[in-house]
Motif scaffolding. Sequence first.
Motif, mmCIF file in Angstrom:
data_model
loop_
_atom_site.group_PDB
_atom_site.id
_atom_site.type_symbol
_atom_site.label_atom_id
_atom_site.label_comp_id
_atom_site.label_asym_id
_atom_site.label_seq_id
_atom_site.Cartn_x
_atom_site.Cartn_y
_atom_site.Cartn_z
ATOM 1 N N VAL A 1 11.181 15.340 1.051
ATOM 2 C CA VAL A 1 10.689 15.602 1.805
ATOM 3 C C VAL A 1 11.332 14.647 3.601
ATOM 4 O O VAL A 1 11.059 13.543 2.708
ATOM 5 C CB VAL A 1 8.911 15.357 1.991
ATOM 6 N N LYS B 1 4.809 12.730 6.901
ATOM 7 C CA LYS B 1 5.225 12.644 6.167
ATOM 8 C C LYS B 1 3.870 11.921 5.474
ATOM 9 O O LYS B 1 3.910 12.413 4.008
ATOM 10 C CB LYS B 1 6.848 12.180 5.377
ATOM 11 N N ILE C 1 9.565 11.422 -0.974
ATOM 12 C CA ILE C 1 9.565 10.700 0.330
ATOM 13 C C ILE C 1 10.528 9.968 0.365
ATOM 14 O O ILE C 1 11.139 8.796 0.027
ATOM 15 C CB ILE C 1 8.588 9.981 1.196
#
Lengths: 338, 263
Positions: free
Chosen positions: B40, B48, B206
């Motif tokens: 992500v 996020k 992330i």
Amino acid sequence: MALATQTPSEARARSLRVRLIPYIDRFGILLLVLLMLAIGTITQPDVFLTWRNLSNIPGQNAANAALAIGMFVVIVTAGIDLSVGSVLVLAMMTTAVLARAQALPPILLVFVPILVGIGVGLFNGLGLTVLRLPHPFIVTLGTLNIARGLANLISGGVPISGLPSEVRFLGNGVIPIGDVQIPVSLVVIAVLYVGFWVFLQYTRTGRHLYAIGGNPQAARVSGINVERTLVLAYVLCGATAGLAGLLVAGRTNSGFPNAGIGAELDAISAVIIGGASFFGGRGSVLGVLAGVLVIGLLRNILNLNDVQVFWQQVLIGLVIILAVFIDVLRRRAGSASD
Amino acid sequence: MSLETRTPVIEARRICKYFGAVTALEDVSLKLYPGEVLGVVGDNGAGKSTLMKILAGLYPPSSGEILVEGKLVRFNSPKDARDMGIEMVYQDLALAGNMRIDENIFLGREWVRRIGPFKFVDNAASLRHAQEHLNKLKIEVKSVRQRVEELSGGQRQAVAIARATAFDAKVVIMDEPTAALAVKEVRKVLDLIKDLKQHGIGVILISHRLDDIFYVCDRVMALFHGRNFAEAPLAETNRNEVIGWIMGNKSPVAQAAKIFDLN
């Protein structure tokens, strides 16, 4: 990663040190207690080690011991409870007023101070977690004033003397074993400390208190109910302060509105001398006991040597600074060698 | 088995999150399949971390649905999410430095032994299981008795990952796991993610580091200003395109146009 460059024996020595450090952490303070016992014996060889003197020490320090163990629970969570001295007096005066009015059977009166302590502790805990007051300093500073004010209100600000023997038993009773009279307050403190040691060291909630003191965010995301655990810490601290009130009431056979003024500072001193960190997450029950003994022995030795009470204050202040400074030095040495 | 017929291990549908007047997320959806690593990406403030904290149960969504293995769930706390096998490794690691490695791994889920009506922490079991688990993950430490504050950044990251995987995790969400690490530690963490994938665990990663994304991920999705912006299997995209997504451009051409357009 550094392990790869070490010989097995070096690694063993290192892991032995890793294992030893906690013990040094824990027992270092006991050396200070032994030192004080030695000083007491040397300066007053005829008096200090007599049973008459030594058996006084538990009674004189039982209240501070009770306050300190509750304070320790709160300090482990990186909190503070300034209200304990006022909780002590409110618990004491409530009990004395109820005893004078003969409102309750004497045996039930014993629970009153504890319940008063739990009540104020609950208020402190909820003030911190539900009202979201920014720091426990604030809510407990509030209850420091509120509880002492209430204690004066319910008693009219005058001492009440003469309490039922049931109420006095824990603070003033003795258990004869042969020729020796064991103070009941010593037994109370022993049971209290063993109980808190087991609780903090070997229960999940006890470990959660340490985790909250170490990193509240870590505790929260690990699924620990931080708010509920904090409320419990303040309730326990209040309960031990209530117990301290019962012990003082028993010892003095009275309730007097000036009791416990500044007692929170003695309790904090004992906890800090005992090696707990003000920033939370560090310290042990044994350390707290040692801290209480250091303060108690210091006062006893200075009294025996006819040292003015004001000098006692100066010396206790110096011991606090010294004890924390030694701790700072040890930590610095520990991190430099890694 | 094609992706379409499998049930996502976790799915977010049209998640919105408002902080007062601020809209952090708007109609964001996400699917993650077992054994998949989803990257992500997005600029700071793209949403996020907020989305991940919602999936991990730390924040409740303002609206929208979360499904775990096709079943609608509602997380009131991180504990609820962890009980369903959704684990998160936080950017700041969320470790208690004053406690032992094993205590951190099992924080909130301690090993206990029953004595009469009481339950006590079982340190021997805790130490043993922690050591076994670290061995399984090929993580080396001097001793599981060490306090976490004595560890290096990479070792701490490893402890945080060990905690996330200690009990049958289905999904492990990692927020910038390599941001604070030395170069050689980064590779170790990324290989750990590949190991998790091998075990059938879904991973959401992330990261600002496209090297990380392109090394471990199967699929990458971009958030922009709190909305779904773009998404593609890794094989069907490239760095320049992903960089464009982060900046809010759908194609490298558009990105170039934006950069050179002085108006």
